[in-house]
Design a protein around this motif. Structure first.
Motif, PDB file in Angstrom:
ATOM      1  N   GLY A 143      19.270  57.924  56.246  1.00 35.39           N
ATOM      2  CA  GLY A 143      20.166  58.638  55.336  1.00 35.39           C
ATOM      3  C   GLY A 143      21.581  58.452  55.852  1.00 35.39           C
ATOM      4  N   GLU A 397      25.590  64.916  48.823  1.00 37.36           N
ATOM      5  CA  GLU A 397      25.679  63.692  48.021  1.00 37.36           C
ATOM      6  C   GLU A 397      26.746  62.742  48.582  1.00 37.36           C
ATOM      7  OE1 GLU A 397      27.006  64.513  44.055  1.00 37.36           O
ATOM      8  OE2 GLU A 397      26.468  62.507  43.329  1.00 37.36           O
ATOM      9  N   VAL A 403      28.913  64.148  58.462  1.00 37.36           N
ATOM     10  CA  VAL A 403      28.842  62.738  58.880  1.00 37.36           C
ATOM     11  C   VAL A 403      30.039  61.945  58.336  1.00 37.36           C
ATOM     12  CG1 VAL A 403      27.469  60.625  58.635  1.00 37.36           C
ATOM     13  CG2 VAL A 403      26.378  62.751  59.340  1.00 37.36           C
TER      14      VAL A 403
END
Ligand SMILES: Cc1cc2nc3c(=O)[nH]c(=O)nc-3n(C[C@H](O)[C@H](O)[C@H](O)COP(=O)(O)OP(=O)(O)OC[C@H]3O[C@@H](n4cnc5c(N)ncnc54)[C@H](O)[C@@H]3O)c2cc1C
Length: 433
Positions: A143, A397, A403
């Motif tokens: 991810g 999203e 991050v």
């Protein structure tokens, strides 16, 4: 709809905003509320309101806004592009996302692909109303990895392991194997995927390619649409590739040093879009709360007379206004560098900041708007409840805010004193840049 715009919009800008706003209010928002309440499997059926709205958006040409005019795009200033995106997201962030991921594969094919793929795939997509794109990046085991591989330490990137989708050259074709995550927006209804895949034998995710894959090819399978907390008006689901063969010209960005630059720059463009979507959602929440606070009487006076509500409303206004003008500015710069000059040197730290800041304020504004509604805000009878869930989904999203911030932080630390886009981060992967 009428609010003071510090950019002093031209007559053309104002008319555009009014037209898109009317569409968002009359078509997008009612359909998005209906979809939000439907089970995931119902939302993707051919008679679903999802398709009705997508077809209408195509009729109005919204899917053409990121393409150069000489390639079938609509001639627009970056400010006009921003206006369209904010207004659509004011109606529904789910539909704004569906539009964004529809555009990605085909605009990348136009900007970075050859003549053959343009004629074969982009031209029909421009003309038809039943081709839809999606963007396959994240995977069951990767991810956030897909965001941090760009600037993270080489040793750590090597520890991330093999990608879950692998591309292997076989004569004049590429063979794709593997699985994308269940969160690929629009995957259950898409006809084409802009796909990131690792090359067989590649050491890291940077050894990858970007291809456009028609989803009716033999070997493609789709998972069930997922029941999500927010953004339920945009169907999400897994994609499986079982030895899917694509011709070489469907590979838009071939393996090599440019692949990482491409990923970085594409994230600059999507970050501007996400920034505009977040401002649109925040504004929608603010307007609902303002109207409600004027009408609701408690403690013998309307809510707007109470100091805590006044302060909340002012702070919401301040956040939305500052986010709007920052995102607009970054969008102008990013569009110029990537779409117009084609220099591919937009600033990652500025683009990430636009997305991160706007997503954070959208969540804060939605949270405060719901608080102003009191218990009514928790009831499904009030749309603020949906908007709050959508604002929560936005924090994840296109990369979690944490991050994205770490990635931007590395760029700030490395490059703050440089007035150009520095690709030296690639040296850890390639000898020659
Ligand atoms: C509404 C929505 C739409 C989406 N649309 C798409 C789409 O169209 N296409 C697509 O491919 N994907 C899509 N995604 C997936 C999205 O990009 C990922 O969910 C996101 O990048 C985070 O990955 P993950 O969910 O696997 O979380 P993980 O990467 O597992 O992260 C879990 C938690 O750990 C933290 N974390 C993880 N790694 C690190 C690290 N190295 N350092 C510090 N903290 C870390 C994260 O911040 C997070 O809080 C969508 C997601 C949502 C919610």
């Amino acid at each position: 709809m009428n609010f003071l715009d510090l950019d002093e919009l031209s007559e053309e800008d104002r008319l555009l905003r009014e037209e898109v706003h009317r569409f968002a209010a009359e078509v997008i928002r009612p359909a998005s509320i209906e979809l939000d309440r439907m089970p995931a499997t119902e939302r993707i059926k051919p008679d679903s309101p999802f398709f009705k709205v997508m077809k209408e958006m195509k009729k109005l040409g919204f899917h053409k806004i990121m393409l150069p005019p000489d390639k079938g795009g609509i001639k627009m200033t970056p400010l006009q592009r921003y206006i369209v995106l904010e207004e659509i997201a004011w109606g529904s962030v789910g539909f704004a996302t569906a539009l964004g991921v529809d555009i990605i594969p085909f605009s990348c094919a136009t900007l970075f692909g050859g003549k053959e793929v343009y004629e074969e795939l982009v031209v029909p997509w421009l003309e038809r109303d039943d081709w839809y794109g999606c963007w396959g990046v994240t995977e069951p085991q990767h991810g956030s990895d897909y965001l941090i591989f760009l600037r993270e330490e080489k040793e750590l990137v090597e520890k991330m392991g093999a990608g879950n989708v692998i591309a292997e050259k076989d004569g004049g074709k590429w063979v794709i194997r593997g699985q994308k995550s269940g969160w690929v927006s629009s995957a259950p209804i898409a006809t084409h995927c802009g796909l990131h895949a690792q090359v067989k034998g590649g050491r890291t995710l940077a050894d990858g390619l970007f291809a456009i894959v028609p989803l009716d090819l033999e070997g493609v399978e789709k998972g069930k649409p997922v029941e999500m907390l927010g953004m339920r008006d945009n169907p999400q689901g897994e994609l499986f590739f079982n030895d899917v063969r694509i011709p070489e010209h469907y590979v838009i960005v071939a393996p090599g040093p440019f692949y990482a630059i491409f990923c970085d720059q594409l994230l600059c463009l999507t970050s501007c879009g996400m920034g505009a979507f977040a401002v649109g959602l925040a504004r929608a929440c603010f307007e609902l709360a303002l109207d409600y606070a004027k009408q609701r009487v408690q403690g013998g006076a309307s809510l707007v007379k109470h100091k805590n509500i006044k302060l909340k409303l002012y702070e919401m206004f301040e956040k939305i206004e500052t986010a709007r003008y920052y995102v607009r500015k970054v969008m102008e710069y990013t569009c110029r560098r990537i779409l117009e000059l084609r220099t591919n040197d937009a600033s990652p730290r500025h683009a990430r900041a636009a997305q991160i800041y706007a997503k954070k304020i959208a969540f804060e504004v939605a949270n405060n708007a719901l608080q102003i509604f009191g218990a009514y805000g928790l009831s499904k009878d009030f749309i603020i409840e949906k908007f709050f869930r959508d604002s929560r989904a936005m924090l994840i999203e296109d990369g979690t805010v944490e991050v994205l911030s770490l990635d931007a932080s590395d760029d700030v630390i490395e490059n703050y004193n440089k007035d150009y886009y520095d690709v030296s981060f690639l040296k850890k992967f390639y000898e020659v840049v």
